[in-house]
Design an enzyme around this catalytic site. Structure first.
Site, PDB file in Angstrom:
ATOM      1  N   ARG A  51       5.230  14.941   8.507  1.00 26.27           N
ATOM      2  CA  ARG A  51       3.530  13.390   8.157  1.00 26.27           C
ATOM      3  C   ARG A  51       4.706  12.622   7.821  1.00 26.27           C
ATOM      4  O   ARG A  51       5.258  12.428   6.884  1.00 26.27           O
ATOM      5  CB  ARG A  51       2.568  14.067   8.120  1.00 26.27           C
ATOM      6  CG  ARG A  51       1.805  14.669   7.032  1.00 26.27           C
ATOM      7  CD  ARG A  51       0.880  14.758   5.743  1.00 26.27           C
ATOM      8  NE  ARG A  51       1.108  13.374   5.558  1.00 26.27           N
ATOM      9  CZ  ARG A  51       1.637  13.004   4.159  1.00 26.27           C
ATOM     10  NH1 ARG A  51       2.375  13.921   3.893  1.00 26.27           N
ATOM     11  NH2 ARG A  51       1.596  11.697   3.862  1.00 26.27           N
ATOM     12  N   GLY A  52       3.743  11.777   6.842  1.00 23.26           N
ATOM     13  CA  GLY A  52       3.910  10.588   7.115  1.00 23.26           C
ATOM     14  C   GLY A  52       4.742   9.709   7.289  1.00 23.26           C
ATOM     15  O   GLY A  52       5.921  10.036   8.342  1.00 23.26           O
ATOM     16  N   ALA A  53       4.900   8.730   7.386  1.00 24.29           N
ATOM     17  CA  ALA A  53       6.145   7.403   8.578  1.00 24.29           C
ATOM     18  C   ALA A  53       7.727   7.546   8.435  1.00 24.29           C
ATOM     19  O   ALA A  53       8.283   7.947   9.275  1.00 24.29           O
ATOM     20  CB  ALA A  53       5.609   6.435   8.205  1.00 24.29           C
ATOM     21  N   ARG A  94       1.859   9.804  17.712  1.00 26.78           N
ATOM     22  CA  ARG A  94       1.504   9.303  17.039  1.00 26.78           C
ATOM     23  C   ARG A  94       2.029   7.874  17.630  1.00 26.78           C
ATOM     24  O   ARG A  94       2.569   7.373  17.654  1.00 26.78           O
ATOM     25  CB  ARG A  94       1.444   9.165  15.827  1.00 26.78           C
ATOM     26  CG  ARG A  94       1.085  11.364  15.098  1.00 26.78           C
ATOM     27  CD  ARG A  94       1.116  11.408  13.565  1.00 26.78           C
ATOM     28  NE  ARG A  94      -0.557  11.130  12.965  1.00 26.78           N
ATOM     29  CZ  ARG A  94      -0.419  11.248  11.629  1.00 26.78           C
ATOM     30  NH1 ARG A  94       0.556  11.719  11.140  1.00 26.78           N
ATOM     31  NH2 ARG A  94      -1.479  10.278  11.314  1.00 26.78           N
ATOM     32  N   ASP A 242       2.620   2.666   7.134  1.00 22.97           N
ATOM     33  CA  ASP A 242       3.267   2.941   8.016  1.00 22.97           C
ATOM     34  C   ASP A 242       3.374   2.318   9.321  1.00 22.97           C
ATOM     35  O   ASP A 242       4.554   2.195   9.949  1.00 22.97           O
ATOM     36  CB  ASP A 242       1.368   3.487   8.842  1.00 22.97           C
ATOM     37  CG  ASP A 242       1.555   4.772   8.782  1.00 22.97           C
ATOM     38  OD1 ASP A 242       1.181   5.313   7.104  1.00 22.97           O
ATOM     39  OD2 ASP A 242       1.902   6.689   9.015  1.00 22.97           O
ATOM     40  N   ASN A 252      -2.040   1.109   7.022  1.00 23.04           N
ATOM     41  CA  ASN A 252      -1.768   3.486   5.393  1.00 23.04           C
ATOM     42  C   ASN A 252      -3.023   3.969   6.269  1.00 23.04           C
ATOM     43  O   ASN A 252      -3.612   3.082   7.066  1.00 23.04           O
ATOM     44  CB  ASN A 252      -1.473   1.981   4.180  1.00 23.04           C
ATOM     45  CG  ASN A 252      -0.770   3.144   3.648  1.00 23.04           C
ATOM     46  OD1 ASN A 252      -0.084   3.994   3.901  1.00 23.04           O
ATOM     47  ND2 ASN A 252      -1.188   4.159   2.712  1.00 23.04           N
ATOM     48  N   LYS A 253      -2.630   4.526   5.406  1.00 22.21           N
ATOM     49  CA  LYS A 253      -4.200   6.096   5.586  1.00 22.21           C
ATOM     50  C   LYS A 253      -5.365   4.679   5.375  1.00 22.21           C
ATOM     51  O   LYS A 253      -5.222   4.223   4.351  1.00 22.21           O
ATOM     52  CB  LYS A 253      -3.486   6.699   4.922  1.00 22.21           C
ATOM     53  CG  LYS A 253      -4.304   8.015   4.672  1.00 22.21           C
ATOM     54  CD  LYS A 253      -5.063   8.805   6.189  1.00 22.21           C
ATOM     55  CE  LYS A 253      -3.340   9.153   6.392  1.00 22.21           C
ATOM     56  NZ  LYS A 253      -4.463   9.280   8.147  1.00 22.21           N
TER      57      LYS A 253
END
Ligand code: MRU
Length: 353
Positions: A51-53, A94, A242, A252-253
């Site tokens: 995970r994480g862009a 995603r 992201d 972002n998150k």
């Protein structure tokens, strides 16, 4: 070598295989798992094992190579159709991080530019392109860290949200890169890490990786950020991202937007760290960014225990958009962008480093 500083790679290419650190098991277990098929890669991205862009983009690039490495296609056209189908499939894992689509498009372009070669060579080129994406990400993250460091000083304290560390990238991270680099040069930058509901990337991942590296980190619940800011304990907020739209709005998150509002209220600079692969010039503003919605059980039954009544309606967006007017600077590997972002973004995308 300084034994107090440990960092683990989020993903590696080992003996012809994609191996990832299963981030759903952290911090209790550090388990590397092998992703052998394109379905394995899709599932790992969807379930946030990787995970994480930037890391999602790298995994997808390797996933696309894996999807065609055993292809029996007799012509480039046949091969290309197979590749495109797998590209669409991986792109459906995603929706928000643009790095996923960016990396897949880059792989597709590489295949097209190798069109005249034989099938074995085209496959080799695709693997090489995935390696390039991974290596370039590492370099970009280091450069982002160096650029961010020019905005910080020794002994400062930063607040971060989610995880934009080495685990979310090939190495170093984006928002956390300056903290690791600072440690290497003997500075002491302290971090407050939001736990990051509902999946606790801040608690499980950021706190873990900073501690591994011997960095002073304090974990707080998301709803404590205003309080610590009001105490004067935070010198800067730095988060990853992201997708940056053409006007500078940044997804972002979930919870990042709230932090930006709080930072403004407390006169604290709010920095977004983003490699240029996270900038999406084709998305005009934040309104056009697709926000992933995830299953309500992540909120109601996180980590095996029910914490809300059965049948309750749940809204679980995984990201939010911070409007560009709340962002003090967007820090990329090519330089530090300040408002007005539309012009700065166009310029930076043309810049070669
Ligand atoms: O849902 P996640 O854990 O993939 O969300 C990750 C983030 O929001 C990160 O801040 C972002 O991808 C940047 S990572 C360098």
């Amino acid at each position: 070598m300084d034994k107090t500083k440990k960092s683990m790679l989020s993903l590696k290419w080992e003996d012809g295989n994609l191996v990832i650190l299963d981030q759903t098991k952290l911090p209790m277990e550090t388990e590397y798992i092998l992703l052998e098929t394109v379905e394995d890669v899709w599932d790992a991205i969807f379930k946030l094992k990787v995970r994480g862009a930037p890391a999602i983009g790298i995994a997808a690039a390797y996933g696309l190579y894996i999807s065609v490495r055993a292809s029996k296609a007799q012509s480039f056209e046949e091969f290309y159709e197979e590749l495109r189908n797998n590209e669409d499939y991986l792109a459906s894992s995603r929706p928000t991080a643009v790095n996923l689509f960016w990396a897949l498009k880059r792989m597709e372009k590489r295949a097209l530019s190798s069109k005249e070669k034989n099938m074995g060579e085209i496959k080799e080129d695709l693997l090489q392109e995935a390696h390039n994406i991974r290596q370039e990400d590492e370099q970009m993250c280091k450069a982002i860290g160096e650029n961010l460091l020019t905005l910080l000083k020794d002994e400062m304290t930063v607040l971060t949200h989610c995880n934009a560390g080495g685990l979310a990238t090939a190495k170093y991270g984006t928002a956390l890169a300056p903290v690791f680099l600072a440690k290497d040069k003997g500075w002491n930058i302290k971090v407050f890490a939001d736990e990051t509901r509902p999946l606790l990337q801040g608690a499980r991942l950021t706190a873990w990786e900073l501690m591994q590296y011997g960095i002073d980190v304090t974990l707080i619940c998301d709803n404590m950020a205003a309080h610590v800011m009001s105490k004067g304990w935070i010198d800067a907020v730095i988060t990853g991202c992201d997708r940056v739209a053409a006007n500078g709005d940044a997804a972002n998150k979930i919870g990042t937007y709230g932090l930006a509002v709080l930072a403004k209220a407390h006169d604290i600079p709010f920095y977004i760290a983003a490699p240029s692969s996270t900038i999406d010039i084709d998305t005009s503003d934040g309104e056009d960014i697709v926000i992933e919605e995830r299953h309500g059980d992540e909120i109601c039954c996180g980590f095996g225990r029910r914490t809300a009544p059965k049948g309750v309606k749940v809204y679980n967006p995984a990201f939010d958009v911070t409007p560009c007017h709340l962002i003090t600077a967007i820090v990329t590997e090519k330089g530090i962008l300040t408002p007005p972002y539309s012009e700065a973004i166009k310029e930076i995308l043309l810049k070669q480093v």
